[in-house]
Write an enzyme that holds these catalytic residues in place. Structure first.
Site, PDB file in Angstrom:
ATOM      1  N   GLY A   3       2.509  30.373  17.861  1.00 47.04           N
ATOM      2  CA  GLY A   3       2.211  31.633  17.179  1.00 47.04           C
ATOM      3  C   GLY A   3       3.448  32.100  16.450  1.00 47.04           C
ATOM      4  O   GLY A   3       4.496  31.480  16.527  1.00 47.04           O
ATOM      5  N   CYS A   4       3.378  33.204  15.711  1.00 49.56           N
ATOM      6  CA  CYS A   4       4.525  33.593  14.904  1.00 49.56           C
ATOM      7  C   CYS A   4       4.388  35.007  14.360  1.00 49.56           C
ATOM      8  O   CYS A   4       3.348  35.637  14.465  1.00 49.56           O
ATOM      9  CB  CYS A   4       4.672  32.683  13.700  1.00 49.56           C
ATOM     10  SG  CYS A   4       4.919  30.980  14.116  1.00 49.56           S
TER      11      CYS A   4
END
Lengths: 148, 386, 506
Positions: B25-26
């Site tokens: 994720g980011c």
């Protein structure tokens, strides 16, 4: 009324209709017991006619203007007011065979015991006649007249 | 100058390409001044720092457009090396193919939390005239892209992580605000800033694996995992793109390059190819639009990005934000005067722009497009020169 | 010489449960091999297992489940080299001579590679998608695609100038494989055509021509041109939705179709355009195709004949250098390439050819898809995998390996009632499928068969959607060629490499 429609092009001559008719009209309604004990005493109300590869299962057409009712001298042959099916009251039948004589499609047969007429009663106790239910190729279809 | 096709994972050292697909994720944030006004990277650093919990310290980076006006016609190659030997090998390839107008180490600021950094150099280059002549059937961009791919696949310890003109990517292993300080991004002025904070589920500590990913003028930051990665990669191989990084971001950048630069599709159509409407929606469209959508889906099935993603793409004249077609990742946008803001979370925008004129949530498959206003690019350059 | 009687034991033994048998005679009437006999004197049904093919017709229709059919219990002396089937074949050939014939696909115990590939699913880092609540798209267009879409800019406004070449639209990426009228009954042909129309996919005439009464389904029929050119005329080519040139077939690569004259009745003779009662023997090769440039000429001759309005399919058997052949076919102008693996079915094939020639579709498909991509021509033709596709998971795996769609033949026949007795070539199919005997063909009510085929395709579609949803994919084009979603189980490095997939755990 609802009738049994015959699709002769799909009839494969297996006679499962006859077998299940016999079972349905037996006392036990169990196939093995019925065949062992009552095979000789019941004549199915449906009969497969065959010639070469053409075959079809014939049973009473429950004619609107049924000659068998006219011809019956004891009033054993009557029309059921609810289903409009032509029924033979076996208690009143004396075995004179007038119905057999006048039936235009030869769908009434002599019963072996008691000498009463045997014919299709549209399986009054079943929702759909057992010959229709057990036909493996849908050669018999139970449907309303209107559909025709 | 070969562009080998996508095969299995090439056997490479540097703990990078022999890993499985990079997933995680980011946090992403992008700011663009559509009037071409240049502003410091300090702003985007604050924005991305506000989403610190969306990253885990294993990657951060920035892309900035308009930072090298004095070299605006030169490709700015940012390269990382494992060793001096790798530097030699790489520079040989660059010298064979390019005129080097300037070369220097990338300025950095020592920071104790930034560890195991590679050698970082930048080169301002153009393709040699004789190479242009030799590959007369290719454009300078094509040749440059091939050079970049050759270095990235053939030199085990060398990696070009930025190759556009008048733009640059700065990235590494660490939290994005630390990486920003390390690369001194607050000292650069740009009209587009894109930032990324990374949360990979595997622990690849490789600087090249951080985002943004860049090729030529394209830079991509991305949040999500693309379930169609396997076919996107093979689809690109059909057109000579060699995917080496096992990252979705790389694939997205190449698809943008293919659709917009090589196939010259209108931007909206390219976005439609990547996040197309459902067939049921297409059936309800007006005839001409329906024909277009049907054709695009039929031809560009391999470019469809399936699965959750939100992505911000930068290029020399604009910034694009968009989501997967059923919107499985967050993306918020805002406008204030001439500035467009796109971020994973609204808080990252209000941190630097407390009262935007308008704020909205991106719709699935519908691109948010920022474009430089006419002549704005020239004025951006003029500002610095003046 | 009555050698046969005492050298070859029956293959099967019929066990009739005397407690249950009611001597109703249904089995007697259903067996075209005259296995059951009603003895009127004794009022008992006897069975002679010698001719039983284990098609289960009698057992299925027996109203009391009195019949079981088992492999004949007398086993040959155990021998890993000289197995029972080898010995049987030797005895049979020594007795009657000639080429051993068989029907349906290869039944040998060779590895099933579909079963050695596993599909992926989403966990944590991306969400799976619920096909019951969200759109899940299987729509597939089959045909040649351009490498890019072109636009012209008029006053800054882009306008698309590309026009797609003819495509076939599939609601489900599964078509019915080529099965000719002649090899299968008219009723079976009708059922396949009706089901294709109802589901929104395509049936295939095979090389038997298109019966005039089937023309109403022609927009969902692919018409085939094989080496015998049976039933082919301009009208035929222009009636179908697409035209398929059959070069080869997985069950018998290198061999043409063969319909014995006994099966060629009036209707088949009219459809195939051959005299009644004559053998319909397709030449092994097309005698106008001795090389790739000849194929190109035939493809373009047909394209001319149909005014470039329909895609042209080329069907080849999966043989050793299939990828080079496939590349040649695509470059020769094929819009769709059908690859038929060595497990593909047939109405009749020499046993030795069926069991020993060709390669598995899994490898052929993977090799062809990779090769076409390497050459940058994958978009120029759609790829159909055929031969041994048994279930929706096989379909999903085939698509993930690189197929645009698959063809099913055997699975469709099984849906109609086929029990894989492999005696299609005898013309005595008790299920009314692979026969022209009117007594037997009646047994397949085309309406029931259609319903069952539709049901099969619809349930496969649901299952494929479930599998895709699990992978987090909501459009089939994102599964197509997406080998990241496949992992190999118990495969060698070389096999993994050819399939282009990683091992489980990688």
């Amino acid at each position: 009324m609802k009738r049994i429609k015959i699709n002769e092009q799909h009839c494969i001559g297996c006679r499962l209709c006859e077998i299940h008719c016999l079972v349905q009209h037996s006392k036990s309604k169990k196939i093995i017991k019925a065949f062992r004990e009552e095979r000789e005493s019941i004549v199915p109300g449906i009969h497969v006619e065959e010639s070469g590869y053409v075959s079809f299962a014939l049973q009473c057409r429950h004619c609107e203007d049924a000659p068998c009712i006219e011809a019956c001298m004891t009033g054993a042959m009557y029309r059921d007011p609810e289903t409009e099916a032509v029924i033979c009251d076996q208690d009143r039948c004396v075995g004179c065979w007038m119905c057999v004589m006048v039936c235009p499609v030869a769908a009434i047969r002599r019963g072996p015991e008691d000498q009463v007429a045997s014919k299709c009663d549209l399986c009054m106790e079943a929702e759909i006649p057992v010959c229709v239910v057990n036909c493996p190729n849908e050669a018999l279809v139970y449907e309303d007249d209107a559909v025709r | 100058m070969n562009t080998p096709s996508c095969g299995g994972p090439p056997g490479k050292s540097m703990n990078r390409r022999d890993r499985g697909k990079d997933i995680g994720g980011c946090a992403i944030s992008g700011i663009m001044a559509e009037n071409g006004e240049l502003f410091s990277g300090e702003l985007v650093m604050r924005s991305i720092a506000n989403m610190r919990e969306r990253a885990n310290g294993l990657g951060g980076g920035y892309a900035a457009y308009g930072i090298y006006p004095q070299h605006k016609d030169h490709y700015a190659l940012h390269v990382m090396y494992e060793s001096g030997q790798d530097q030699q090998t790489t520079e040989q390839i660059i010298q064979q193919n390019c005129l080097i107008h300037e070369a220097e180490p990338i300025p950095t600021h020592p920071l104790h939390v930034i560890k195991q950094r590679p050698l970082l150099h930048r080169y301002f280059v153009t393709v040699k005239p004789e190479q242009l002549e030799r590959y007369y059937d290719l454009s300078e961009d094509d040749i440059m892209a091939n050079i970049v791919m050759t270095i990235n696949t053939d030199v085990s310890g060398g990696f070009v992580f930025s190759s556009g003109k008048n733009m640059g990517i700065f990235k590494g292993v660490g939290y994005p605000e630390d990486i920003g300080q390390f690369f001194r991004v607050d000292e650069y002025d740009a009209y587009i800033w894109i930032a990324h904070g990374r949360y990979p589920t595997n622990t690849t500590g490789w600087w090249g694996g951080a985002h943004p990913f860049g090729l030529l003028e394209w830079s991509v930051v991305h949040n999500g995992e693309i379930s169609s990665y396997g076919i996107n990669r093979r689809y690109l191989a059909n057109f000579g793109y060699y995917c080496t990084l096992q990252t979705d971001t790389e694939v997205i950048a190449y698809i943008f390059d293919l659709l917009l630069r090589k196939h010259d599709l209108p931007l909206e159509v390219a976005c439609m190819a990547m996040a197309p409407p459902f067939w049921a929606e297409i059936e309800r469209m007006a005839p001409e639009q329906r024909e277009l959508a049907r054709t695009i889906r039929t031809v560009y099935g391999g470019a469809l990005l399936n699965g959750p993603f939100s992505v911000v793409v930068g290029h020399s004249t604009g910034m694009i934000g968009f989501n997967d077609r059923i919107k499985l990742r967050p993306m918020v946008a805002a406008r204030h005067e001439d500035r467009l803001y796109i971020a994973s979370e609204e808080a990252a925008i209000t941190e630097i722009c407390p009262k935007p004129d308008v704020t909205w949530h991106a719709q699935g498959g519908v691109p948010i497009v920022g474009k430089l206003k006419n002549g704005a690019e020239d004025s951006a350059v003029a500002q610095v020169a003046g | 010489m009555q050698l046969r009687k005492w050298l070859v034991e029956p293959e099967f033994r019929i066990e009739r449960d005397p407690e249950k048998c009611i001597q109703c005679g249904v089995c007697v009437r259903q067996c075209a091999n005259d296995v059951h006999e009603y003895d009127e004197e004794e009022e008992v049904v006897y069975s002679d297992s010698t001719n039983c093919v284990s098609c289960h017709r009698c057992a299925t229709l027996c109203p009391t489940d009195a019949i079981s059919i088992r492999p004949f219990p007398l086993e040959f002396r155990p021998n890993a080299v000289w197995t029972a089937s080898t010995l049987r074949n030797l005895y049979k050939q020594a007795d009657i001579g000639g080429v051993l014939l068989t029907g349906m696909g290869n039944d040998q115990d060779q590895p099933m590679y579909w079963d050695r590939m596993l599909l992926n699913a989403s966990q944590v880092t991306n969400p799976s998608i619920d096909p019951l609540r969200e759109p899940m798209e299987l729509l597939t267009y089959i045909g040649r695609k351009p490498d890019s879409v072109q636009f012209e800019r008029i006053a800054g406004q882009p306008r698309m100038t590309t026009q797609l070449e003819p495509q076939l639209q599939l609601q489900v990426p599964v078509m019915f494989a080529a099965m000719s009228y002649g090899s299968i009954s008219y009723n079976a042909s009708v059922a396949l055509a009706q089901a294709a129309q109802q589901v929104g996919t395509f049936a295939n005439t095979g090389e038997g021509g298109l019966h005039k009464d089937l023309r109403e389904y022609a927009d969902h029929m692919i018409v085939q041109v094989a080496s015998g050119r049976f039933g082919v005329d301009s009208d035929y080519l222009n009636t179908g939705a697409a035209v398929e040139i059959k070069i080869g077939q997985g069950a018998k690569p290198g061999i043409g179709g063969h319909l014995p004259g006994e099966k060629v009745d009036a209707a088949i003779s009219a459809t195939r355009m051959i005299p009644e009662g004559t053998d319909a023997l397709s030449p092994a090769p097309h005698h106008d195709i001795y090389s790739i440039e000849d194929l190109r000429q035939l493809i373009y001759a047909i394209k001319e004949a149909v005014c470039y309005s329909k895609p042209i399919l080329v069907k080849i058997a999966a043989v050793h250098n299939v990828s080079a052949i496939a590349s040649g076919c695509v470059r020769a102008g094929a819009d769709v390439l059908v690859i038929d693996g060595y497990r593909g079915g047939t109405g009749a094939a020499p046993t030795m050819v069926r069991n020993n020639v060709g390669i598995p579709i899994e490898f052929a498909l993977a090799a062809v898809d990779s090769r076409l991509r390497e050459e940058g021509i994958r978009h120029q033709a759609s790829l159909i995998a055929s031969g041994g596709i048994r279930c929706s998971a096989d379909v999903a795996k085939a698509i993930a390996l690189g197929a645009d769609a698959v063809n099913i033949g055997t699975a469709a026949l099984v849906a109609m009632g086929c029990h894989l007795c492999q005696k299609c070539y005898t013309g005595k199919c008790n299920w009314g499928i692979a026969t022209q005997d009117p007594y037997l063909t009646k047994r397949l009510n085309p309406n029931i068969a259609t319903r069952r085929l539709v049901s099969l395709l619809e349930s496969w579609a649901l299952e494929i959607k479930e599998l895709m949803g699990g992978m987090g994919i909501n459009a089939v084009e994102s599964l197509r060629g997406n080998r990241e979603h496949l992992r190999g189980l118990g495969l060698t490095n070389r096999e993994l490499q050819i399939l282009g997939i990683k091992a489980a755990g990688e």
